[in-house]
Design a protein around this motif. Sequence first.
Motif, short mmCIF file in Angstrom:
data_model
loop_
_atom_site.label_atom_id
_atom_site.label_comp_id
_atom_site.label_asym_id
_atom_site.label_seq_id
_atom_site.Cartn_x
_atom_site.Cartn_y
_atom_site.Cartn_z
N VAL A 84 67.42 -15.15 78.58
CA VAL A 84 68.44 -14.44 79.37
C VAL A 84 68.54 -15.03 80.77
O VAL A 84 69.61 -15.50 81.18
CB VAL A 84 68.11 -12.93 79.44
N HIS A 85 67.42 -15.06 81.48
CA HIS A 85 67.46 -15.49 82.88
C HIS A 85 67.45 -17.01 83.05
O HIS A 85 68.23 -17.57 83.82
CB HIS A 85 66.27 -14.88 83.65
N GLU A 86 66.57 -17.70 82.31
CA GLU A 86 66.42 -19.15 82.49
C GLU A 86 67.55 -19.93 81.83
O GLU A 86 68.14 -20.82 82.43
CB GLU A 86 65.06 -19.59 81.94
N GLN A 87 67.86 -19.61 80.56
CA GLN A 87 68.83 -20.40 79.80
C GLN A 87 70.21 -19.76 79.72
O GLN A 87 71.18 -20.43 79.37
CB GLN A 87 68.30 -20.65 78.39
N GLY A 88 70.30 -18.47 80.01
CA GLY A 88 71.59 -17.80 80.00
C GLY A 88 72.24 -17.69 78.64
O GLY A 88 73.47 -17.61 78.53
N SER A 91 73.09 -11.91 77.50
CA SER A 91 73.31 -11.09 78.68
C SER A 91 72.49 -9.81 78.57
O SER A 91 72.65 -9.06 77.60
CB SER A 91 74.80 -10.75 78.82
N ASP A 94 67.85 -10.08 74.56
CA ASP A 94 68.09 -10.89 73.37
C ASP A 94 67.63 -10.17 72.10
O ASP A 94 67.47 -10.78 71.05
CB ASP A 94 67.37 -12.23 73.48
#
Length: 517
Positions: A84-88, A91, A94
């Motif tokens: 979510v945060h690193e690879q996007g 949203s 997961d």
Amino acid sequence: MYLDGSAAPTMAGRSADRGADRPVDGAFDILALLGDRSTLARQPAFRIEEACSTDSTGSTGSTGSAGSTSELSAYRRLRRDAFVHEQGLFSGHDLDDRDADARTVVLVAKDRDGTVVGGVRLGPVGDGPDIGWWQGGRLVVARRARGAYGIGAALVRAACARAEAEGVLRFDATVQVRNEALFKRLGWHSVRTTTVAGVPHVLMLRPIGRIAAQTAATKSALGPLLAAFQGPAFQKLTHGPATLGGAGFVGDDGAPVPGTDVIAACDAIVPSMVERDPGWAGWCSVLVNVNDLAAMGASPIGLLDAVGAKDAAHAGRILAGLGRAAEAYGVPVLGGHTQLGVPAALSVTALGRTDRPVPGGGGRSGHAVRLTADLGGGWRAGYRGRQWDSSTHRRTDELRAMTGAVAAARPAAAKDVSMAGIAGTLGMLAEASGCGAVLDVAAVPRPRAAAMGDWLTCFPGFAMLTTDGPGAAPLPAGPATGAVCGELTAGQGVGLRWPDGEITDAVAGPVTGMGTA
């Protein structure tokens, strides 16, 4: 004090007979107690273990604990950080329905302090019955633990081992393109490209060689071994081409006796089984021979046994089991030979009659493959995953209905499932027919208590593979269950076809090397 002279840590507290702080009993590694600091320094930087599964509410399953619940939470935090945060890729979170499936297994990697630094999940594909197709996913390693430790590769290996232990026959994963090389180094094969969350991925497959290994161990030596019976001397005896079983019956379950309507079959029981389970060995010696005759459409007329045992008591248990089975199947024991004071051994010859034997090699490309199996009973005690006992609870009329089914239906080809298992035996039928075969995994009749990998490789009691033109009538096999579950094809070997249309190799080539019938 440790043996190397250093002081052992203590825990504040009073012993019942001493007024001083004392070392913690059993709290330290034995290597440390022995002063083996060099070995301790080589201890792995992490370990892999299973976390508990969760139900649809997210609560721990019945085998869960507070510790394993925190492991799952830590694993999911790593996923959120990475995906979510690193690879996007996602949203907010997961999580998906696989996380709520109680069958999903989560493996976590912990460092020496017990902190979760990685994880992976695996479980059955889809919400229906587990058909032996599992998928791995959500492989993650904490950013600080990536690199030299090899945690990601270790988690992949652990997931593969766990999947195979569950009887899985297909294990795959959708992998980000940048990780394809890692999976290839670990023995995985690329299948096709796909997209997940808008990012290119590759569907990758881990080869599972369980069926191929079984057929190689049980049947691959037959062709070379039996080549000795194809020489000029045997051609003189047969007054023509020397073929075991006779022309059209090479590699068959029984052999037509030339000039008669008699079919002869012979089977030996594994000596270790005769030694440790003599009554069951005696029962099976009848079962396998009657099934061999049944596969050729022959009615049994009698049995001959050869028994070796360490003493009369052991021989008595073998013969008692043989006698019970002969009575259950309604087949007389005509005679035999008994030797005492020798290692355990048992072989039975069965004689039957038919004027129109059904060959094992009568299949043709395009024929439908049908499996007819008795799904009643359960795993034999001591043989879980290897021998399905469907016969000891059956009445004589039920056993006769099953063993007379091929004679009644007269399919183009028939073969009873042997030590090669369902998939391996289908390979033998296809080889004798000059074909390959595809088995539709989801259509295979199977007991609920048997994992697909076990069912396709076990000895199933009564199970008959037949082939015929499309639309042929099913076998009238009494309590047995039958279904069309594949077809013969051009080529060789056996493939497993899955609900998504993918075909994986079960047996790559000929099973016995004996050629066509």
